[in-house]
Design a protein around this motif. Structure first.
Motif, mmCIF file in Angstrom:
data_model
loop_
_atom_site.group_PDB
_atom_site.id
_atom_site.type_symbol
_atom_site.label_atom_id
_atom_site.label_comp_id
_atom_site.label_asym_id
_atom_site.label_seq_id
_atom_site.Cartn_x
_atom_site.Cartn_y
_atom_site.Cartn_z
ATOM 1 N N ALA A 34 0.742 -1.339 -0.039
ATOM 2 C CA ALA A 34 -0.110 0.010 0.088
ATOM 3 C C ALA A 34 1.057 1.144 0.006
ATOM 4 N N LEU A 35 2.123 0.982 0.473
ATOM 5 C CA LEU A 35 2.992 2.363 0.413
ATOM 6 C C LEU A 35 3.881 2.441 -0.919
ATOM 7 N N VAL A 36 3.217 1.895 -1.882
ATOM 8 C CA VAL A 36 4.331 2.092 -3.355
ATOM 9 C C VAL A 36 4.333 3.282 -3.728
ATOM 10 N N TRP A 37 3.367 4.314 -3.218
ATOM 11 C CA TRP A 37 3.187 5.557 -3.535
ATOM 12 C C TRP A 37 4.384 6.129 -3.229
ATOM 13 N N THR A 68 14.268 0.438 -1.452
ATOM 14 C CA THR A 68 13.065 0.256 -0.754
ATOM 15 C C THR A 68 12.906 -1.298 -1.017
ATOM 16 N N ALA A 69 12.328 -1.761 0.001
ATOM 17 C CA ALA A 69 11.613 -3.414 -0.070
ATOM 18 C C ALA A 69 10.097 -3.292 0.267
ATOM 19 N N PHE A 70 9.398 -3.826 -0.333
ATOM 20 C CA PHE A 70 7.829 -4.033 -0.182
ATOM 21 C C PHE A 70 7.427 -5.346 0.232
ATOM 22 N N HIS A 71 6.779 -5.850 1.155
ATOM 23 C CA HIS A 71 6.484 -6.991 1.684
ATOM 24 C C HIS A 71 4.855 -7.197 1.728
ATOM 25 N N ALA A 72 4.088 -8.146 0.945
ATOM 26 C CA ALA A 72 2.867 -8.120 1.132
ATOM 27 C C ALA A 72 2.669 -9.340 2.473
ATOM 28 N N ASP A 73 1.798 -9.085 3.311
ATOM 29 C CA ASP A 73 1.551 -10.190 4.313
ATOM 30 C C ASP A 73 1.600 -11.428 3.971
#
Length: 106
Positions: A34-37, A68-73
């Motif tokens: 959700a923080l990809v913005w 940046t590293a993004f992780h889905a639950d």
């Protein structure tokens, strides 16, 4: 884990699993998709990878903090459960921004 590539994260998880006593807990912060913005420079291909895998590491153009590293639950549960037992996950649980998840060493 918010600024580390996947290989480094896996190495850290293995090491944290090694040094924690059985029953010890790990509280980790990650960035939700959700923080990809926060990274408007991501390509459509990178966004697609995040949707498909539930994980994306996007190097920045400058300092370490721009990586940046993004992780889905779902990615966390699937991948990190190799090292720890998943106890809970709170999206935006850290100061309304980063996600928090709690893990226990088996």
């Amino acid at each position: 884990f918010t600024h580390l590539p996947e290989e480094a994260q896996l190495a850290w998880l293995a090491e944290l699993g090694r040094v924690l006593t059985p029953g010890g807990v790990l509280l980790a912060s990650t960035l939700s998709p959700a923080l990809v913005w926060s990274r408007p420079d991501l390509s459509a291909e990178q966004r697609s990878e995040l949707d498909r895998r539930g994980f994306l590491y996007a190097p920045g153009g400058g300092s370490f903090n721009q990586d940046t590293a993004f992780h889905a639950d779902g990615y966390l549960v699937e991948t990190w459960s190799r090292f720890f037992e998943h106890l809970w996950h709170r999206e935006h649980g850290l100061n309304g921004y980063q996600d928090l998840s709690l893990w226990r060493r088996r």
